[in-house]
Design an enzyme around this catalytic site. Structure first.
Site, PDB file in Angstrom:
ATOM      1  N   LYS A   1     -22.068  45.684  40.389  1.00  0.00           N
ATOM      2  CA  LYS A   1     -22.291  45.694  41.842  1.00  0.00           C
ATOM      3  C   LYS A   1     -21.453  46.813  42.442  1.00  0.00           C
ATOM      4  O   LYS A   1     -20.243  46.884  42.196  1.00  0.00           O
ATOM      5  CB  LYS A   1     -21.870  44.366  42.465  1.00  0.00           C
ATOM      6  CG  LYS A   1     -22.899  43.271  42.335  1.00  0.00           C
ATOM      7  CD  LYS A   1     -22.507  42.069  43.182  1.00  0.00           C
ATOM      8  CE  LYS A   1     -23.527  40.965  43.074  1.00  0.00           C
ATOM      9  NZ  LYS A   1     -23.085  39.742  43.786  1.00  0.00           N
TER      10      LYS A   1
ATOM     11  N   GLU B   1     -28.824  38.813  40.297  1.00  0.00           N
ATOM     12  CA  GLU B   1     -28.507  37.661  41.148  1.00  0.00           C
ATOM     13  C   GLU B   1     -29.746  36.979  41.711  1.00  0.00           C
ATOM     14  O   GLU B   1     -29.859  36.734  42.896  1.00  0.00           O
ATOM     15  CB  GLU B   1     -27.556  38.075  42.292  1.00  0.00           C
ATOM     16  CG  GLU B   1     -26.830  36.890  42.891  1.00  0.00           C
ATOM     17  CD  GLU B   1     -25.726  37.294  43.864  1.00  0.00           C
ATOM     18  OE1 GLU B   1     -24.847  38.068  43.476  1.00  0.00           O
ATOM     19  OE2 GLU B   1     -25.767  36.819  45.010  1.00  0.00           O
TER      20      GLU B   1
ATOM     21  N   LYS C   1     -17.747  36.113  33.295  1.00  0.00           N
ATOM     22  CA  LYS C   1     -18.506  37.023  34.152  1.00  0.00           C
ATOM     23  C   LYS C   1     -19.574  37.734  33.328  1.00  0.00           C
ATOM     24  O   LYS C   1     -20.731  37.862  33.746  1.00  0.00           O
ATOM     25  CB  LYS C   1     -17.574  38.036  34.816  1.00  0.00           C
ATOM     26  CG  LYS C   1     -18.346  39.058  35.629  1.00  0.00           C
ATOM     27  CD  LYS C   1     -17.930  39.165  37.034  1.00  0.00           C
ATOM     28  CE  LYS C   1     -18.975  39.912  37.850  1.00  0.00           C
ATOM     29  NZ  LYS C   1     -18.502  40.449  39.086  1.00  0.00           N
TER      30      LYS C   1
HETATM   31  N1  GLY Z   1     -18.455  39.402  42.614  1.00  0.00           N
HETATM   32  C1  GLY Z   1     -19.622  38.658  42.408  1.00  0.00           C
HETATM   33  C2  GLY Z   1     -20.599  39.307  41.488  1.00  0.00           C
HETATM   34  O1  GLY Z   1     -20.281  40.291  40.858  1.00  0.00           O
HETATM   35  O2  GLY Z   1     -21.708  38.847  41.379  1.00  0.00           O
END
Ligand code: GLY
Length: 375
Positions: free
Chosen positions: A144, A238, A228
């Site tokens: 992102k 997302e 992550k």
């Molecule tokens: N900081 C949240 C993401 O990278 O989706």
């Protein structure tokens, strides 16, 4: 010891290396990715003064020349103006698509340099060398990139994955304790959203992580990055599960917006209050046991982080103002509010179509003011 985490994105897969001494070894890791023996290093003046010489030498050992481009530290650099200046500086170096940009700094530098890389000559490769705990466990991984506008944070940006991330734990020694705590909020987030065992480990080891005790710090960063990486590999854009990483962010962003995105309330501090609120709201809605909400808040508070809106400067905050930020948040869809809520510790879920009225009642109970003029 260096831990390697792979972000499994097919032909755009990349490694995150975590450990000490990575600035000194930067050349060895970066040189094989380069066509020419030089890189543009985008950094901020503070980071460069502290760690620029080490990185320059580390690159130099492998015959790579670092060309620094420095921006002022702080969120203000995530602007159209700075993006334009940076793009001009990159063009002046005649970088082409075979070259590489290195983003060397915290979340601001990573977001700005990453976005510049995404649009420079329609896209150039870049490497993240994050220098804050927050950037190491969150913003440097996952692609992102963005800048801010007057209408809100991160509203103009792109998904652009780095080719490599070097998370050197040694550089965290120069962070203030407050910055460490703010980054730790994002570490705790991973336990709260999806790994109860990690949460329990953090309950016991928070002090060691915050004190930068090497083994505890390495484990906390590595587990955060693993989580992550896994979530990003499953849902890069997302459309589903990645939204879990926004636990505490809708509440937190509203507070950050009200306090002006500055030093008054750091992002991680806003997220800390926001995560406590997400758990309180979940318990209030009967979604999560009260005792889990209390335990989540205790873990946040034990790390020296705020859990209540009254701990943020500038309150009491107007419920109307908070709701209007939440409605503008890019996670709001078609006017309905989307929150990341919890069923238990380590079990967050995406709650779409949350009733604004329920949020409003909760915020008032939680200390927001009903007087529009109060904000
Ligand atoms: N900081 C949240 C993401 O990278 O989706």
């Amino acid at each position: 010891m260096i831990t390697t985490v792979e972000v499994g994105l097919g032909d755009r897969a990349y490694r995150v290396l975590i450990g000490g001494g990575l600035l000194d070894a930067a050349g060895e890791h970066i040189a094989p990715l380069l066509k020419r023996g030089r890189v543009a290093v985008v950094s901020d003046e503070t980071v460069w003064a502290l760690h620029g010489a080490r990185l320059t030498q580390g690159l130099g050992r492998a015959g790579v020349t670092a060309i620094p481009i420095l921006v002022p530290p702080g969120e203000g650099s995530k602007s159209f103006g700075m993006l334009a200046r940076l793009s001009d500086d990159l063009l002046a170096l005649s970088l082409d698509r075979g070259d590489m940009i290195v983003a060397f700094g915290g979340g601001v530098v990573g977001d700005l340099a990453g976005f510049a890389a995404a649009i420079y000559k329609r896209g150039i490769d870049f490497i993240q060398i994050p220098t804050t705990l927050l950037a190491q466990v969150d913003s440097s991984v996952g692609g992102k990139t963005a800048i801010d506008t007057a209408r809100g944070k991160n509203l103009i940006g792109a998904f652009h994955q780095p080719r490599l991330v070097l998370a050197d734990l040694d550089v965290l020694s120069t962070l203030t304790d407050r910055e460490m705590r703010a980054g730790y909020a994002e570490v705790l987030k991973y336990g709260l959203l999806g790994d109860f065992d990690f949460f329990q480990w953090l309950e016991i080891n928070a002090a060691q992580v915050l004190a930068r005790e090497p083994e505890a710090l390495a484990r906390a960063v590595a587990r955060s990055v693993e989580m992550k990486a896994q979530i990003v590999a499953e849902d890069e854009r997302e459309s589903g599960r990645r939204a879990l990483l926004n636990l505490g962010h809708t509440f937190g962003h509203a507070l950050e917006a009200e306090t002006g995105y500055g030093h008054e309330l750091l992002h991680g501090e806003g997220v800390a209050i926001g995560m406590a609120q997400a758990f309180r709201f979940s318990a209030r809605q009967g979604l999560c046991p009260q005792q889990d909400a209390e335990r989540a808040q205790a873990a946040i508070a034990t790390a020296g982080l705020p859990t209540q809106m009254r701990q943020a400067p500038g309150g009491p905050f107007s419920v109307q103002a908070l709701l209007s930020h939440m409605a503008q948040d890019k996670k709001a869809e078609g006017g309905r509010l989307t929150f990341i809520l919890a069923r238990a510790l380590g079990e967050a879920f995406v709650a779409k179509e949350v009733e604004a009225a329920a949020v409003r009642d909760f915020l008032i109970e939680d200390g927001a003011s009903q007087d529009e003029a109060a904000a």
